[in-house]
Scaffold this motif. Structure first.
Motif, mmCIF file in Angstrom:
data_model
loop_
_atom_site.group_PDB
_atom_site.id
_atom_site.type_symbol
_atom_site.label_atom_id
_atom_site.label_comp_id
_atom_site.label_asym_id
_atom_site.label_seq_id
_atom_site.Cartn_x
_atom_site.Cartn_y
_atom_site.Cartn_z
ATOM 1 N N ASP A 1 33.164 43.868 43.731
ATOM 2 C CA ASP A 1 33.798 44.844 42.842
ATOM 3 C C ASP A 1 32.875 45.110 41.651
ATOM 4 O O ASP A 1 32.997 44.509 40.594
ATOM 5 C CB ASP A 1 35.152 44.308 42.375
ATOM 6 C CG ASP A 1 35.915 45.310 41.526
ATOM 7 O OD1 ASP A 1 35.532 46.494 41.515
ATOM 8 O OD2 ASP A 1 36.889 44.905 40.866
ATOM 9 N N ASN B 1 32.432 47.525 39.410
ATOM 10 C CA ASN B 1 32.915 47.998 38.115
ATOM 11 C C ASN B 1 34.158 47.252 37.640
ATOM 12 O O ASN B 1 34.794 47.658 36.660
ATOM 13 C CB ASN B 1 33.195 49.501 38.159
ATOM 14 C CG ASN B 1 34.245 49.859 39.202
ATOM 15 O OD1 ASN B 1 34.772 48.981 39.885
ATOM 16 N ND2 ASN B 1 34.543 51.149 39.333
ATOM 17 N N ALA B 2 34.522 46.175 38.351
ATOM 18 C CA ALA B 2 35.629 45.302 37.926
ATOM 19 C C ALA B 2 36.939 46.066 37.715
ATOM 20 O O ALA B 2 37.709 45.754 36.794
ATOM 21 C CB ALA B 2 35.243 44.542 36.648
ATOM 22 N N ASP B 3 37.209 47.046 38.602
ATOM 23 C CA ASP B 3 38.461 47.790 38.475
ATOM 24 C C ASP B 3 39.535 47.300 39.429
ATOM 25 O O ASP B 3 40.572 47.946 39.606
ATOM 26 C CB ASP B 3 38.211 49.287 38.691
ATOM 27 C CG ASP B 3 37.741 49.606 40.113
ATOM 28 O OD1 ASP B 3 37.441 48.651 40.869
ATOM 29 O OD2 ASP B 3 37.657 50.799 40.451
ATOM 30 N N GLN B 4 39.279 46.153 40.083
ATOM 31 C CA GLN B 4 40.217 45.544 41.022
ATOM 32 C C GLN B 4 40.430 46.389 42.277
ATOM 33 O O GLN B 4 41.427 46.236 42.982
ATOM 34 C CB GLN B 4 41.568 45.254 40.350
ATOM 35 C CG GLN B 4 41.471 44.248 39.211
ATOM 36 C CD GLN B 4 40.876 42.911 39.678
ATOM 37 O OE1 GLN B 4 41.427 42.252 40.545
ATOM 38 N NE2 GLN B 4 39.745 42.519 39.104
ATOM 39 N N THR C 1 35.608 49.806 46.746
ATOM 40 C CA THR C 1 35.397 51.066 47.435
ATOM 41 C C THR C 1 34.518 50.854 48.666
ATOM 42 O O THR C 1 33.905 49.808 48.842
ATOM 43 C CB THR C 1 34.721 52.088 46.517
ATOM 44 O OG1 THR C 1 33.407 51.614 46.174
ATOM 45 C CG2 THR C 1 35.539 52.295 45.245
ATOM 46 N N ARG D 1 39.606 53.059 49.894
ATOM 47 C CA ARG D 1 39.681 52.010 48.867
ATOM 48 C C ARG D 1 40.409 50.796 49.432
ATOM 49 O O ARG D 1 41.268 50.938 50.300
ATOM 50 C CB ARG D 1 40.463 52.527 47.641
ATOM 51 C CG ARG D 1 39.839 53.699 46.943
ATOM 52 C CD ARG D 1 40.873 54.603 46.270
ATOM 53 N NE ARG D 1 41.862 53.871 45.473
ATOM 54 C CZ ARG D 1 41.723 53.607 44.185
ATOM 55 N NH1 ARG D 1 40.630 54.018 43.538
ATOM 56 N NH2 ARG D 1 42.652 52.975 43.519
ATOM 57 N N ASP E 1 42.552 47.542 48.003
ATOM 58 C CA ASP E 1 43.106 46.794 46.883
ATOM 59 C C ASP E 1 43.205 45.324 47.268
ATOM 60 O O ASP E 1 42.741 44.899 48.327
ATOM 61 C CB ASP E 1 44.455 47.356 46.465
ATOM 62 C CG ASP E 1 45.488 47.320 47.597
ATOM 63 O OD1 ASP E 1 45.286 46.571 48.581
ATOM 64 O OD2 ASP E 1 46.495 48.046 47.501
#
Length: 358
Positions: free
Chosen positions: A233, A235-238, A241, A293, A295
């Protein structure tokens, strides 16, 4: 968990301070790796993603052939088809000449359970051998291991000199380790802490299984999930991609290294093939709702190695790949026509393999 003398040194001295030159690195002849039977598993059978975020290219072969998978390494398409022809009736439980998704999922679930049982048995044998080596006045009831004792046994197996290792364990700042050994012992400390469910500094038999095979324990599955997000991850946005999954973190380091023209071209080709295979993996097995994406729930389902849900998903992937007439079942002819899907990509192109440490 309170840190032992050994772990304090590993974390504060080995990785940060210059090593002393008063003694040679721990080594045994030409050995460059630590004893594999004592170490936590790098490659875990019947899981899709390794702890280092490499894809297990042999997953399908492992879940179709169970513990016999190592003997299934055909050198030609003809041999692969022969092997699959023998396997087909074992999966076709109702003997109708077609493999349903349920039959395929049943085979996968059974093989995963077989791998799990073998891994647990192996870890329990190692644990029992380590407990037997503990001095009688140090033995715990019920049996438990400390990180210090485990490290002494690990390094003794490597060096063949228990006396020196015991002195090293009691005064670690006076002994020099190679970079690889330092990294391995520091990693062991991290995994030991993850497996120590009650945080008492000791591992019992069940916790030791989690130390050696984190994929088998629900308690450490979350830690593996965290490690995967930390590695992928960007950009550490959880959210992971497709592009993040395509490029494992080590590839960014390799790209900065100098190579000759021929090596650079080969490296570029290998990198392109790896990225395509990882993209296919993401599309087929990670991003199950096809939104580009993944999650936490999707990645957790991907990392979970056992259960009917995983088996059903994998069966669906194989059906999509090989069910040419789209009738919802696989004939032997369809399986043979798509043999590389079931045996492994190295039959088609050995250079496209993603995980070479097997």
């Amino acid at each position: 968990m309170p840190l032992t003398v050994l772990s304090q040194f590993l974390l504060l001295h080995l990785l940060l301070l210059p090593r002393k030159s008063c003694s040679p690195p721990v080594q045994a002849g030409s050995q460059s790796t630590l004893p594999q039977h004592l170490l936590p598993a790098d490659h875990a059978d019947a899981v899709r993603l390794e702890s280092d975020t490499h894809i297990n290219r042999d997953f399908v072969r492992e879940v179709l052939f169970g513990e016999a998978h190592d003997s299934v390494r055909p050198s030609s398409g003809a041999e692969a088809r022969k092997i699959l022809t023998a396997l087909f009736p074992r999966i076709d439980t109702n003997s109708d000449g077609r493999l349903s998704p349920t039959e395929l999922a049943g085979r996968i679930a059974g093989s995963v359970a077989e791998h799990e049982a073998a891994a647990r048995n192996s870890s329990q044998l190692v644990f029992a051998a380590l407990i037997a080596s503990v001095q009688r006045d140090q033995q715990q009831q019920p049996p438990r291991l400390s990180l210090r004792h485990y490290t002494v046994e690990l390094m003794s197996a490597l060096t063949g000199n228990r006396t020196v290792v015991l002195a090293f364990a009691d005064d670690v700042t006076s002994y020099r380790l190679s970079d690889d050994q330092a990294r391995q012992l520091a990693l062991n400390h991290h995994r030991w802490a993850q497996a120590d469910a009650d945080a008492d500094g000791w591992l019992d038999a069940d916790e030791f299984v989690c130390f050696q095979h984190s994929e088998l324990c629900n308690a450490t599955l979350e830690n593996r999930l965290e490690d995967a997000f930390a590695a992928l991850d960007r950009n550490a946005d959880q959210i992971i991609t497709r592009s993040e999954f395509m490029s494992p973190p080590e590839s960014r380091i390799v790209e900065e290294l100098p190579f000759g023209d021929g090596e650079a071209q080969q490296r570029e080709a290998d990198s392109s093939a790896q990225q395509q295979l990882r993209a296919d993996e993401f599309d087929q097995r990670v991003d199950f709702n096809r939104d580009g994406r993944a999650d936490r729930e999707e990645l957790r389902a991907y990392l979970q190695p056992e259960g009917r849900a995983m088996a059903a998903r994998e069966a669906a992937v194989l059906m999509r790949a090989a069910d040419a007439n789209k009738d919802g079942a696989l004939s032997l002819a369809e399986m043979l026509d798509h043999y590389s899907v079931f045996i492994g990509s190295k039959l088609v192109n050995a250079g496209m393999a993603l995980h070479e440490e097997l």
